[in-house]
Design a protein around this motif. Structure first.
Motif, short mmCIF file in Angstrom:
data_model
loop_
_atom_site.label_atom_id
_atom_site.label_comp_id
_atom_site.label_asym_id
_atom_site.label_seq_id
_atom_site.Cartn_x
_atom_site.Cartn_y
_atom_site.Cartn_z
N ARG A 89 40.84 9.48 26.15
CA ARG A 89 42.40 9.93 26.69
C ARG A 89 43.45 9.12 25.79
O ARG A 89 43.61 7.76 25.81
CB ARG A 89 42.45 9.22 28.25
CG ARG A 89 43.64 9.55 28.81
CD ARG A 89 43.74 9.11 30.38
NE ARG A 89 44.62 7.76 30.25
CZ ARG A 89 44.65 6.79 31.13
NH1 ARG A 89 43.33 6.45 31.82
NH2 ARG A 89 45.31 5.96 30.96
N LEU A 111 47.11 7.73 24.28
CA LEU A 111 48.36 7.37 24.69
C LEU A 111 49.51 8.17 24.17
O LEU A 111 49.20 9.09 23.22
CB LEU A 111 48.59 5.91 24.11
CG LEU A 111 47.54 4.68 24.33
CD1 LEU A 111 47.98 3.62 23.54
CD2 LEU A 111 47.63 4.60 25.75
N SER A 112 50.76 8.24 24.89
CA SER A 112 51.65 9.01 24.45
C SER A 112 52.61 8.36 23.45
O SER A 112 52.91 7.20 23.66
CB SER A 112 52.67 9.53 25.62
OG SER A 112 51.89 10.32 26.63
N VAL A 169 53.17 4.56 24.98
CA VAL A 169 53.32 4.34 26.20
C VAL A 169 52.23 4.83 27.28
O VAL A 169 51.30 5.78 26.93
CB VAL A 169 54.43 5.55 26.90
CG1 VAL A 169 54.69 5.23 28.38
CG2 VAL A 169 55.76 5.16 26.04
N GLU A 170 51.77 3.55 27.86
CA GLU A 170 50.78 3.78 28.85
C GLU A 170 51.39 3.73 30.31
O GLU A 170 51.60 2.22 30.46
CB GLU A 170 49.53 3.05 28.36
CG GLU A 170 48.38 3.20 29.36
CD GLU A 170 47.11 2.69 28.75
OE1 GLU A 170 45.90 3.39 28.99
OE2 GLU A 170 47.14 1.83 27.92
N GLY A 171 51.15 4.43 31.01
CA GLY A 171 51.90 4.06 32.55
C GLY A 171 53.43 3.75 32.22
O GLY A 171 54.10 4.43 31.78
N SER A 172 53.74 2.56 32.77
CA SER A 172 55.41 2.18 32.49
C SER A 172 55.34 1.16 31.39
O SER A 172 56.38 0.50 31.47
CB SER A 172 55.90 1.53 33.83
OG SER A 172 55.06 0.48 34.16
N VAL A 173 54.27 0.99 30.76
CA VAL A 173 54.37 -0.09 29.66
C VAL A 173 54.49 0.52 28.34
O VAL A 173 53.58 1.44 27.97
CB VAL A 173 53.19 -1.11 29.81
CG1 VAL A 173 53.19 -2.06 28.63
CG2 VAL A 173 53.32 -1.73 31.08
N LYS A 208 55.62 -5.51 23.79
CA LYS A 208 55.31 -4.85 24.75
C LYS A 208 56.41 -5.11 25.83
O LYS A 208 56.80 -5.93 26.34
CB LYS A 208 53.72 -5.21 25.53
CG LYS A 208 52.79 -4.57 24.48
CD LYS A 208 51.28 -4.97 25.14
CE LYS A 208 50.33 -4.73 24.31
NZ LYS A 208 48.88 -4.54 24.80
N GLU A 223 58.12 -3.35 29.75
CA GLU A 223 58.02 -2.55 31.04
C GLU A 223 59.44 -1.83 30.95
O GLU A 223 60.58 -2.12 30.88
CB GLU A 223 58.24 -3.39 32.29
CG GLU A 223 58.31 -2.81 33.52
CD GLU A 223 56.99 -2.26 33.80
OE1 GLU A 223 56.88 -1.45 34.96
OE2 GLU A 223 56.02 -3.12 33.45
N ALA A 236 62.06 5.74 31.96
CA ALA A 236 61.07 6.60 31.39
C ALA A 236 61.88 7.82 30.86
O ALA A 236 61.40 8.47 29.66
CB ALA A 236 59.84 7.03 32.27
#
Length: 154
Positions: free
Chosen positions: A28, A30-31, A43-47, A127, A129, A133
């Protein structure tokens, strides 16, 4: 012999069924997004994990110093959050999106040269938050960034 053949067939069947699920989980991606100034954000989730690209470290030369912000500092998109110095030049590093710093890569304080060997891997800077987005939509994907670098190199 028949029991071994049945066992082998069952093992292969189970492996085929499990393989797609394992591949999906393990691969999977990461973007990753890029700025024209050669910062990246994975980016993974909101981090988001932020650093400078391999192109940037190559242009800078041997990195001798990295200045990073404190955890909990808040940055707007495009705001300088630190700097990187090399034997050739010094350069500010800018937040690709707005957000709050959740972690800094303290390893770089003692070993800034790590940026030269693994800029887009273990030599990340911060890193954060993400606060919005949707700001990611204004950044380049890998193909657009590659084209940007090719134009800049000529």
């Amino acid at each position: 012999m028949a029991a071994t053949t049945v066992g082998l067939a069952l093992t292969r069947t189970l492996a085929r069924r499990a393989a797609p699920r394992m591949a999906t989980t393990l691969l999977r991606p990461l973007s990753t997004y890029y700025t024209p100034a050669h910062e990246y954000i994975k980016v993974e989730g909101s981090v988001g994990t932020v650093g400078i690209t391999d192109f940037a470290q190559s242009a800078l030369g041997d990195i001798v110093y990295v200045d990073l912000p404190e955890v909990d500092e808040d940055f707007e998109k495009g705001e300088s959050f630190g700097s990187v110095e090399s034997v050739k030049a010094a350069s500010d590093v800018y937040a690709p999106v707005g957000g709050i710093v959740t972690e800094t890569n303290v390893v770089l304080m003692d070993d800034p040269a790590k940026v030269n060997t693994d800029a887009e891997g273990d030599a990340w800077f911060i890193k954060m938050e993400l606060s919005d987005a949707s700001e990611l939509e204004e950044l380049m994907d890998e193909a657009a960034y590659k084209e940007h670098c090719e134009k800049e190199a000529h």
